[in-house]
Design an enzyme around this catalytic site. Structure first.
Site, PDB file in Angstrom:
ATOM      1  CG  PHE A 120      -2.043   0.935   1.260  1.00  0.00           C
ATOM      2  CD1 PHE A 120      -2.672   1.370   0.110  1.00  0.00           C
ATOM      3  CD2 PHE A 120      -2.527   1.391   2.475  1.00  0.00           C
ATOM      4  CE1 PHE A 120      -3.750   2.250   0.159  1.00  0.00           C
ATOM      5  CE2 PHE A 120      -3.606   2.266   2.549  1.00  0.00           C
ATOM      6  CZ  PHE A 120      -4.212   2.703   1.384  1.00  0.00           C
ATOM      7  CB  ALA A 121       1.560   3.680  -2.665  1.00  0.00           C
ATOM      8  CB  THR A 122       3.071   6.971   1.541  1.00  0.00           C
ATOM      9  OG1 THR A 122       3.835   5.990   2.254  1.00  0.00           O
ATOM     10  CG2 THR A 122       2.790   8.148   2.453  1.00  0.00           C
ATOM     11  N   GLY A 129      -9.216  19.746   1.856  1.00  0.00           N
ATOM     12  CA  GLY A 129      -8.078  19.501   2.727  1.00  0.00           C
ATOM     13  C   GLY A 129      -7.223  20.743   2.878  1.00  0.00           C
ATOM     14  CG  HIS A 155       2.488   4.556   5.332  1.00  0.00           C
ATOM     15  ND1 HIS A 155       2.471   4.541   3.965  1.00  0.00           N
ATOM     16  CD2 HIS A 155       1.944   3.370   5.718  1.00  0.00           C
ATOM     17  CE1 HIS A 155       1.939   3.399   3.537  1.00  0.00           C
ATOM     18  NE2 HIS A 155       1.625   2.673   4.590  1.00  0.00           N
ATOM     19  CB  VAL A 185      -2.073  10.922   1.699  1.00  0.00           C
ATOM     20  CG1 VAL A 185      -2.606  12.352   1.684  1.00  0.00           C
ATOM     21  CG2 VAL A 185      -0.814  10.832   2.561  1.00  0.00           C
ATOM     22  CD  GLU A 203      -7.003  15.152   1.066  1.00  0.00           C
ATOM     23  OE1 GLU A 203      -7.781  16.127   1.215  1.00  0.00           O
ATOM     24  OE2 GLU A 203      -6.116  15.095   0.197  1.00  0.00           O
ATOM     25  NE  ARG A 261     -12.016  17.176   4.014  1.00  0.00           N
ATOM     26  CZ  ARG A 261     -11.349  17.017   2.869  1.00  0.00           C
ATOM     27  NH1 ARG A 261     -10.105  16.575   2.876  1.00  0.00           N
ATOM     28  NH2 ARG A 261     -11.915  17.298   1.703  1.00  0.00           N
TER      29      ARG A 261
END
Length: 136
Positions: free
Chosen positions: A42-44, A71, A78, A48, A52, A122
């Protein structure tokens, strides 16, 4: 007409997803290049985006018609890798509401451990006013 639910500290919402090949670090190569030989976890940037998305969708029922949230900041860790096929859940809790500015605490867990924690900011906007200024 005002919404019946009040947006205040303590409001909680969650969201889950299953990590697919499209959400891994090598998948970033299609946009940024040079990630093809990285671990398929799972990519950072997708983490993110997941945070969101969780906050965006969780806040919708507390907004007036015509309002959206955007945002303003994000500060999350992570600290653990999540492989393809594993479920990730984001738990979010509104920590503060200062006018139209929101601070949301987030914790993301996979099926084994906490993979991320932090804070996401936010702001509540009037969509039409925002787009009018943006177009200028």
């Amino acid at each position: 007409m005002a919404q019946e639910k009040k947006l205040e500290p303590g409001v909680k919402f969650t969201n889950s997803l299953i990590v697919t090949d499209k959400l891994t670090v090598p998948a970033l190569s299609s946009v940024f290049g040079d990630f093809h030989d990285m671990p398929p976890v799972f990519a950072t940037p997708y983490l993110v985006a997941f945070v969101e998305w969780t906050c965006l969708t969780g806040l919708q029922e507390y907004l007036e018609p015509g309002q959206r949230t955007v945002g303003t900041n994000i500060a999350i860790s992570h600290g653990a890798a999540t492989p393809v096929g594993m479920k990730v859940t984001c738990e979010a809790e509104v920590a503060s509401v200062k006018g139209k500015l929101l601070e949301i605490k987030v914790v993301c867990r996979d099926e084994v451990q906490v993979i991320s924690e932090g804070v996401h900011g936010r702001a509540i906007i009037d969509y039409e006013k925002f787009m009018s200024k943006f177009r200028k």
